[in-house]
Design an enzyme around this catalytic site. Structure first.
Site, PDB file in Angstrom:
ATOM      1  N   GLY A 253     -16.851  30.805 -44.094  1.00  0.00           N
ATOM      2  CA  GLY A 253     -16.161  32.425 -43.745  1.00  0.00           C
ATOM      3  C   GLY A 253     -15.319  32.304 -42.816  1.00  0.00           C
ATOM      4  N   LYS A 254     -14.542  33.327 -42.287  1.00  0.00           N
ATOM      5  CA  LYS A 254     -13.829  33.496 -41.233  1.00  0.00           C
ATOM      6  C   LYS A 254     -14.678  33.117 -39.972  1.00  0.00           C
ATOM      7  CE  LYS A 254      -9.813  36.296 -40.201  1.00  0.00           C
ATOM      8  NZ  LYS A 254      -9.048  37.573 -40.335  1.00  0.00           N
ATOM      9  N   ARG A 255     -15.746  33.575 -39.857  1.00  0.00           N
ATOM     10  CA  ARG A 255     -16.581  33.292 -38.664  1.00  0.00           C
ATOM     11  C   ARG A 255     -16.915  31.921 -38.337  1.00  0.00           C
ATOM     12  NH1 ARG A 255     -21.503  37.986 -39.194  1.00  0.00           N
ATOM     13  NH2 ARG A 255     -20.151  39.874 -38.957  1.00  0.00           N
ATOM     14  N   ASP A 256     -16.702  31.244 -39.310  1.00  0.00           N
ATOM     15  CA  ASP A 256     -16.603  29.562 -39.404  1.00  0.00           C
ATOM     16  C   ASP A 256     -15.639  28.973 -38.674  1.00  0.00           C
ATOM     17  OD1 ASP A 256     -19.500  29.769 -40.724  1.00  0.00           O
ATOM     18  OD2 ASP A 256     -18.649  30.229 -42.309  1.00  0.00           O
ATOM     19  N   GLY A 257     -14.465  29.744 -38.574  1.00  0.00           N
ATOM     20  CA  GLY A 257     -13.422  29.080 -37.945  1.00  0.00           C
ATOM     21  C   GLY A 257     -12.204  29.149 -38.742  1.00  0.00           C
TER      22      GLY A 257
END
Length: 490
Positions: A253-257
């Site tokens: 996901g976007k939170r994972d970079g």
């Protein structure tokens, strides 16, 4: 992989994104595999825009999708812009088509109009919750549904039973009747749901293989029921495993970079590298090879070699691969041909320099680049004098044992020797530096580091003769003299 259908009709695959925002790497991999399969079999690749979810529709998202596909070289044979025999290719423009097929299901008794309001449906859910059983709308199917008219949703009338099917990646699968329900086909606004529209479109457009993410697997039994009710042949079904976060324990996901594909492009990732990396993310041809051109991928791709388990996203690997592609392209095609790709990535200090000046820099720096964006930081000192930071000089591993006086003397000797050089070129500079090693009785690491830092004050630079040659005699000597002055005044 079963390809018997190719004998009967030409291979067709499709990429059918929803224009709901930026296009991420998971979306793109779902375009790459059908593209490769179609081209390998001499078939056609369709772009279809599934824009019936108007609440999530984002302006310009379609143009962004098209732009990314063009950038990657995934040209579509049918779809927006290019047209084709089975258009329109925007689902929002195909509303009458879906309604026609929904009416056929109404007439055959396999669908019904349903004007049940949301509050009542919530009550049904609460009943199931209190009774600790799954909510299935078919358990509350109205006994006397109304006559359909515009504005009333149309639901499929499920025929729950055990279902078996073959997935080209996941293998032979099956599901029980509890997986099938009375799903909505046509919404109150007259637009279809994805669950219905994609089945109609794939049939009418002659799609041979439906390739999409594994998250759709739980819905396959409902899709099979609709295929059956309509009398459609089921296309080849392909479920791609998730791209996983670097930790490997969840979907990326976007939170994972992870960034959008356009962000990677703006950072200086090449389309060849992005295509190569994403194709390899969950697939390989059984060899140790890692670098593939698009033609290589078309030739070697096989659904049979797509792995069942999720593939971990590794940005470090992407950057490595991008560096490999920069070197490969420049080594094979030359700086002249590659240079136009770099135009948006030079530091502001290069603005007043000619293309030829920048090409000279690119020719000696490219083998250190991981992205084109690295040019901004790694080449600035070629176009403007760097800020003198004596700590960089004094704390260098090869120089920290030398006193300030020794450093100043070493640089003065170097200045005099280089100043005497009449013909300033790479070979003469190499010879002069070798002579300096003998005259100063200094190790290469110390001498070359002192001169390199004095002219660049950068963490690293190309080979010293190359750097001095591109900087030119006047600039190189002026920077060495400025560093000597700074040491003496420290």
């Amino acid at each position: 992989m079963r390809l018997n259908c190719v004998i009967i009709r030409a291979m067709k695959t499709r990429f059918a994104p929803s224009p709901t925002g930026y296009i991420h790497i998971g979306n793109v991999r779902s375009a790459i595999y059908p593209y490769l399969l179609a081209k390998q079999q001499g078939g056609k690749f369709i772009l279809r825009i599934e824009d019936t979810d108007r609440a999530r529709f984002v302006d310009d998202a379609t143009e962004l999708i098209e732009d990314v596909l063009k950038w990657l070289g995934l040209d579509w044979d049918e779809g927006p812009i290019v047209g084709g025999p089975d258009g329109p290719y925007f689902q929002s423009e195909r509303k009458p088509i879906y309604l026609e097929w929904a009416k056929k299901l109404l007439a055959s008794g396999r669908a019904y109009a349903d004007d049940t309001d949301a509050e009542t449906i919530d009550k049904y859910r609460n009943v199931c919750y209190n009774e600790k059983r799954p909510f299935l709308y078919r358990d509350f199917r109205p006994e006397n549904p109304p006559e359909w008219q515009e504005g009333i949703p149309i639901r499929f009338k499920a025929d729950p039973k055990a279902r078996k099917w073959h997935d080209e990646v996941m293998g032979d699968l099956e599901a029980g009747p509890e997986t099938q329900d009375d799903i909505i086909l046509i919404k109150a606004d007259g637009l279809p749901t994805y669950n219905f529209a994609h089945i109609i479109d794939d049939y009418l457009m002659g799609v041979s293989y439906v390739i999409r993410g594994v998250e759709y697997l739980p819905s396959i039994p409902n899709y099979l029921a609709i295929y059956e009710a309509l009398g459609f042949e089921v296309p080849g079904l392909v479920s791609l495993p998730h791209i996983l976060a670097p930790s490997g324990n969840k979907k990326l996901g976007k939170r994972d970079g992870a960034k959008s594909v356009t962000e990677y492009r703006d950072d200086g990732i090449l389309p060849e590298a992005m295509l190569n990396y994403l194709a390899n993310l969950g697939w390989n041809d059984g060899t140790e090879e890692e670098i593939y051109t698009k033609d290589d991928l078309i030739q070697k791709f096989s659904l049979a070699k797509v792995q069942k388990s999720g593939a971990r996203y590794d940005e470090t690997k992407l950057l490595w691969m991008n560096g490999q592609w920069i070197r490969r392209l420049i080594d094979n095609e030359g700086v002249e041909k590659f240079y136009p790709r770099t135009l948006n990535f030079w530091p502001a200090s290069a603005a007043n320099y000619s293309d030829e000046d920048r090409k000279k820099v690119l020719a000696i720096i490219y083998d250190r680049l991981k992205t084109l964006g690295d040019l901004r930081e790694m080449t600035d000192y070629f176009f403007q004098d760097p800020e003198i930071n004596l700590e960089t000089l004094f704390k260098n591993k090869a120089l920290k044992k030398l006193s300030e006086e020794d450093l100043s003397t070493l640089l003065q000797t170097s200045f005099q020797k280089l100043n005497a050089l009449a013909d300033w070129n790479e070979q003469n500079l190499q010879d002069t530096l070798n002579e300096l090693l003998v005259e100063t009785n200094t190790k290469p690491a110390a001498l070359f580091s002192a001169i390199r830092i004095a002219v660049s004050f950068a963490p690293f630079s190309p080979a010293l003769p190359l750097t001095l040659n591109v900087l030119g005699k006047n600039t190189s000597l002026a920077r060495i003299q400025n560093t000597i002055t700074a040491i003496e005044n420290d």
